[in-house]
Write a protein that holds these residues in place. Structure first.
Motif, mmCIF file in Angstrom:
data_model
loop_
_atom_site.group_PDB
_atom_site.id
_atom_site.type_symbol
_atom_site.label_atom_id
_atom_site.label_comp_id
_atom_site.label_asym_id
_atom_site.label_seq_id
_atom_site.Cartn_x
_atom_site.Cartn_y
_atom_site.Cartn_z
ATOM 1 N N ALA A 125 0.816 -1.390 0.210
ATOM 2 C CA ALA A 125 0.205 0.185 0.066
ATOM 3 C C ALA A 125 0.897 1.316 -0.091
ATOM 4 N N GLY A 126 2.034 1.188 0.670
ATOM 5 C CA GLY A 126 3.093 2.472 0.650
ATOM 6 C C GLY A 126 3.476 2.588 -0.729
ATOM 7 N N LEU A 167 2.626 1.812 -3.524
ATOM 8 C CA LEU A 167 1.466 2.209 -4.459
ATOM 9 C C LEU A 167 1.119 3.481 -4.088
ATOM 10 N N GLY A 168 0.957 4.144 -2.922
ATOM 11 C CA GLY A 168 0.671 5.378 -2.507
ATOM 12 C C GLY A 168 1.587 6.350 -2.789
ATOM 13 N N MET A 169 2.830 6.110 -2.916
ATOM 14 C CA MET A 169 3.986 6.863 -3.312
ATOM 15 C C MET A 169 3.965 6.964 -4.709
ATOM 16 N N GLY A 198 1.263 6.739 -6.613
ATOM 17 C CA GLY A 198 0.236 7.751 -7.160
ATOM 18 C C GLY A 198 0.468 9.022 -6.546
ATOM 19 N N ILE A 199 1.154 9.392 -5.770
ATOM 20 C CA ILE A 199 1.564 10.827 -5.365
ATOM 21 C C ILE A 199 2.570 11.263 -6.347
ATOM 22 N N HIS A 204 2.555 10.336 -9.237
ATOM 23 C CA HIS A 204 1.806 10.971 -10.687
ATOM 24 C C HIS A 204 1.164 12.211 -10.530
#
Length: 122
Positions: free
Chosen positions: A100-101, A103-105, A107-108, A110
């Motif tokens: 999750a971390g 994928l979150g990084m 996304g941020i 992008h």
């Protein structure tokens, strides 16, 4: 549109320019209204298609989440006899938090690239 064709008879010799212009403006107004109605009907058809697509995507996401929950439970059941229930839970939750971390990084990153001001001359 059929109203326009019905009203569009041959011009008689006694029709004045004002009468002809009035009829022409009336015909233009009818064509414009018909075009607006056509555009509205097309828009509403596209909105209905979009609604159906969103409903199907939400259903697919829910089913996908249920499958992932099943996978997590299965991994917990497999690891429990090997390392015990506490360590199995720690391992599974830790791996999920790392994923999750990451994928979150990503996304941020992008969003940062999307909102970045492009350099002049680059």
């Amino acid at each position: 549109m059929s109203e326009i064709l019905k009203n569009a008879g041959p011009a008689s010799a006694d029709d004045s320019v004002a009468t002809l212009l009035s009829r022409a403006m009336s015909d233009v107004e009818e064509v414009a209204r018909a075009e607006i109605e056509l555009r509205k009907a097309t828009l509403f058809a596209k909105v209905d298609e979009a609604k159906a697509g969103v409903v199907l995507l939400v259903a697919a996401a829910i089913i996908g989440l249920l499958a992932l929950i099943g996978l997590v439970v299965g991994v917990l059941m497999i690891l429990t006899p090997l390392v015990g229930p506490i360590w199995a839970t720690v391992i599974v939750v830790g791996v999920l938090l790392v994923v999750a971390g990451v994928l979150g990084m990503m996304g941020i990153g992008h969003f940062k690239r999307m909102s970045a001001v492009p350099e002049v001359g680059a």
